[in-house]
Design a protein around this motif. Structure first.
Motif, mmCIF file in Angstrom:
data_model
loop_
_atom_site.group_PDB
_atom_site.id
_atom_site.type_symbol
_atom_site.label_atom_id
_atom_site.label_comp_id
_atom_site.label_asym_id
_atom_site.label_seq_id
_atom_site.Cartn_x
_atom_site.Cartn_y
_atom_site.Cartn_z
ATOM 1 N N GLN A 77 0.829 -1.205 0.000
ATOM 2 C CA GLN A 77 0.000 0.000 0.000
ATOM 3 C C GLN A 77 0.868 1.262 0.000
ATOM 4 O O GLN A 77 0.541 2.250 -0.658
ATOM 5 N N THR B 131 2.145 1.783 -3.460
ATOM 6 C CA THR B 131 1.063 2.278 -4.309
ATOM 7 C C THR B 131 0.834 3.764 -4.066
ATOM 8 O O THR B 131 0.664 4.546 -5.002
ATOM 9 N N ASP C 87 -9.219 2.762 -1.585
ATOM 10 C CA ASP C 87 -8.596 2.261 -0.360
ATOM 11 C C ASP C 87 -8.216 3.445 0.524
ATOM 12 O O ASP C 87 -7.306 4.222 0.201
ATOM 13 N N ILE D 141 -4.480 3.765 1.552
ATOM 14 C CA ILE D 141 -3.595 4.289 0.510
ATOM 15 C C ILE D 141 -3.745 5.803 0.398
ATOM 16 O O ILE D 141 -2.752 6.537 0.300
#
Length: 445
Positions: free
Chosen positions: A46, A49, A124, A127
């Motif tokens: 995460q 990302t 998310d 994130i």
């Protein structure tokens, strides 16, 4: 400090002495980017990302800093070459003041848009939260980064390449050393996760700026930042932006191209998208020495143009072009002979390696001729002709390659995208040489 060596020293050793520190600096900077990403990847997927999603805005802020710095570099070199030291000081002073203003504006704008920007790409919440944390800290240092890059281009404009190499390497090493300490914690230092990665980046940029400030304050400099030179000067500021804005766009266009090509290739297979990403990683290292030579040429060609040393301007262009072509020829041989091992550095998937092998062998057909575009674009920026340089970049990243890639992928499948690269380089080289000759006129002959 006397910078007349820029028009008196023999051209070949002069160009090499100016280019080599740039090449080393760029290699170290690329190494830092890789190490930084490896540390962040160890937090969790995460975090990686989040870092990837922040990158486009972070890259744009860097493009503003570097692109406007090119404008400062060109004008300082031109005025120094012409012997107009007061005007060179004014260009440096206005450039620094505007760079600081850009940093403040970028901090405010980028921090404000990041939550909404990140939410457009992921649902998310973790994130998004990580991305906001990272970007908030990184963009707080935007002014520091802008000022540091302005100093870098000022010092490069007067030939102090070893200083800029030392400052950049010091900042990168500082960042690399702080990454594991601030991300994972050490002794009394708590583990900060992705916030630590952002803080390490900011402290590294601050270290670079501190070196420039100390050197500027304690040594003789041929260019001075003067409070009295800060009076409004629309003509000077217009020239800074006339060179800087096209340079900013030049640096931002590759991101636009990658987004467009990803859209075409994703329709066939994710493996093609992966290969495109791998190619750009490899391309970065291949073009580093060529771009380092162009960076070394830029202040030299501007200084000699300002000094009306027209023969040296032509020789610098020709020598840079020749050296760039040799480097790209070596890259062509490497890609032809070792395409599979090169792709294998980034992927163990047999399908990806096979696709990448084909891609590299096709794309590298345009490497040598691309030296014409990169050299012409860099020379025009050094001569203060930013709009002409932008024409070349638009041809390479938008006008030719996008319609060619779209058309050829419909005729040849995804392989058509790879062919669009070398066809674009051939067409762009013709345009680049014509634009350079028209912009510089008889001085290039």
């Amino acid at each position: 400090m006397n910078d007349t060596f820029m028009k008196t020293k023999p051209v070949f050793p002069l160009l090499v002495s100016m280019a080599l520190p740039n090449v080393i600096s760029m290699l170290v900077n690329s190494l830092y980017n890789i190490v930084d990403s490896l540390f962040v990847a160890q937090i969790n997927e995460q975090a990686m990302t989040a870092l990837s999603l922040v990158f486009p805005i972070q890259n744009f802020v860097s493009a503003v800093a570097i692109g406007f710095g090119i404008g400062i570099n060109a004008l300082v070199a031109l005025y120094r070459g012409a012997g107009d030291h007061d005007r060179a000081d004014a260009a440096a002073t206005h450039g620094m003041a505007l760079s600081v203003l850009h940093g403040i504006l970028c901090t405010l704008a980028a921090t404000a848009i990041m939550p909404g920007f990140l939410a457009r790409f992921t649902t998310d919440g973790t994130i998004v939260s990580m991305g906001v944390t990272y970007s908030t800290i990184v963009f707080l240092f935007a002014t520091v980064n802008m000022a540091g890059l302005a100093f870098e281009k000022i010092f490069q404009a007067v030939g102090r390449m070893k200083l800029t190499m030392t400052a950049l390497i010091s900042g990168c090493v500082c960042n690399i050393l702080l990454d594991p300490v601030l991300i994972f914690g050490l002794g009394p230092v708590p583990a900060m996760g992705i916030a630590g990665a952002a803080l390490a980046t900011g402290i590294g940029q601050a270290a670079t700026l501190v070196i420039y400030l100390v050197v500027y304050s304690t040594t003789e400099s041929p260019v001075h930042l003067c409070r009295e030179a800060l009076r409004p000067d629309l003509s000077l500021e217009g020239r800074l932006y006339a060179i800087g804005v096209p340079a900013i766009l030049n640096l931002a266009l590759p991101s636009l191209l990658v987004t467009f090509l990803n859209g075409l290739l994703a329709a066939f297979s994710e493996s093609y998208v992966v290969v495109l990403g791998i190619y750009y990683k490899l391309q970065t290292f291949l073009y580093l020495p060529a771009n380092g030579i162009v960076q070394g040429m830029r202040p030299l060609i501007g200084y000699n143009y300002g000094a009306k040393e027209h023969a040296r301007v032509a020789k610098l262009y020709q020598l840079t072009l020749g050296m760039g072509a040799v480097i790209m020829a070596a890259g062509t041989v490497i890609c032809m002979a070792a395409s599979a091992p090169l792709i294998g550095l980034f992927s163990s998937n047999p399908e990806t390696i096979a696709i990448g092998q084909t891609a590299l062998r096709i794309i590298c057909l345009g490497f040598v001729v691309s030296a014409v575009s990169t050299t012409s674009s860099g020379a025009l920026e050094g001569l203060g002709k930013g709009a002409a340089s932008l024409v070349i970049s638009l041809c390479r990243y938008v006008i030719f390659i996008m319609p060619l890639a779209w058309l050829l992928c419909r005729q040849l499948g995804p392989t058509g995208v790879w062919h669009a690269f070398w066809v674009t380089e051939v067409l762009s080289a013709v345009i680049a040489f014509a634009v350079y000759r028209k912009s510089v006129g008889p001085l290039s002959r």
